[in-house]
Design an enzyme around this catalytic site. Structure first.
Site, mmCIF file in Angstrom:
data_model
loop_
_atom_site.group_PDB
_atom_site.id
_atom_site.type_symbol
_atom_site.label_atom_id
_atom_site.label_comp_id
_atom_site.label_asym_id
_atom_site.label_seq_id
_atom_site.Cartn_x
_atom_site.Cartn_y
_atom_site.Cartn_z
ATOM 1 N N ASN A 55 0.689 -1.082 0.112
ATOM 2 C CA ASN A 55 -0.009 -0.162 0.035
ATOM 3 C C ASN A 55 0.827 1.287 0.129
ATOM 4 O OD1 ASN A 55 -2.532 1.613 2.036
ATOM 5 N ND2 ASN A 55 -2.603 1.401 -0.251
ATOM 6 N N CYS A 90 3.049 1.775 -3.182
ATOM 7 C CA CYS A 90 3.570 2.070 -4.576
ATOM 8 C C CYS A 90 2.219 1.895 -5.469
ATOM 9 C CB CYS A 90 4.595 0.886 -5.102
ATOM 10 S SG CYS A 90 5.836 1.064 -3.989
ATOM 11 N N SER A 150 -1.275 0.546 -5.329
ATOM 12 C CA SER A 150 -2.485 0.861 -4.876
ATOM 13 C C SER A 150 -2.555 2.440 -4.303
ATOM 14 C CB SER A 150 -3.004 -0.199 -3.738
ATOM 15 O OG SER A 150 -2.541 0.046 -2.719
#
Ligand code: 4NP
Length: 151
Positions: A6, A8, A10
């Site tokens: 969470n 890079c 998303s």
């Protein structure tokens, strides 16, 4: 939007899809989370922030959080950034309804460039650019689909 860290993929997907939906008039909550706990509370990776910023999208205020089982209840759609994340999410689902909500992001977008957004964490800026291009193209298609689904 779910990836591993969470930090890079998303967060970029959250920022890009939000920007595509901005003028849609739809009230859709877009959020992101990761399967790992390592980066909880951290802002996105510097390279992700810079890549998005070059395209006019500010993701710097996002903070990483871990995907929770209640996300299956709170969201209508869960998008996995790659096959590994998808498989892990499916293994966490409690029933058919939760499985039905869970999709590979690029497959839902009917993207022709494969079904997984490659993990750029150990890569270069070029890999982050590639992630952005994939996510941007897919988000156009997904925003269009959501407008048809929820209008
Ligand atoms: P993401 O990239 O899943 O796109 O946020 C990663 C970030 C961190 C790690 C793996 C992938 N990690 O192993 O710490």
């Amino acid at each position: 939007m779910v990836c591993l860290g969470n930090i890079c993929r998303s967060p970029i997907a959250e920022g890009v899809l939000k920007s595509k939906l901005e003028d849609s008039g739809l009230d859709i909550l877009v959020d992101s989370a990761g399967l790992l706990s390592y980066h909880v509370g951290e802002p996105p990776d510097r390279r992700a922030i810079e890549t998005a910023a070059r395209h006019g999208i500010d993701i710097s205020s996002q903070r990483a959080r871990k995907f929770m089982l209640y996300d299956f209840e709170n969201f209508d759609l869960i998008f996995a950034m790659d096959q590994q994340v998808y498989d892990e999410l499916i293994s966490m689902t409690a029933d058919k309804n939760e499985r039905k909500k869970t999709h590979l992001f690029l497959e839902f977008a009917e993207c022709k460039n494969g079904s997984s957004v490659p993990d750029p964490y150990y890569g270069t800026r070029k890999d982050f650019d590639h992630v952005f291009q994939l996510v941007d193209e897919a988000s156009v298609a997904i925003a269009d689909k959501l407008m048809k689904m929820f209008r």
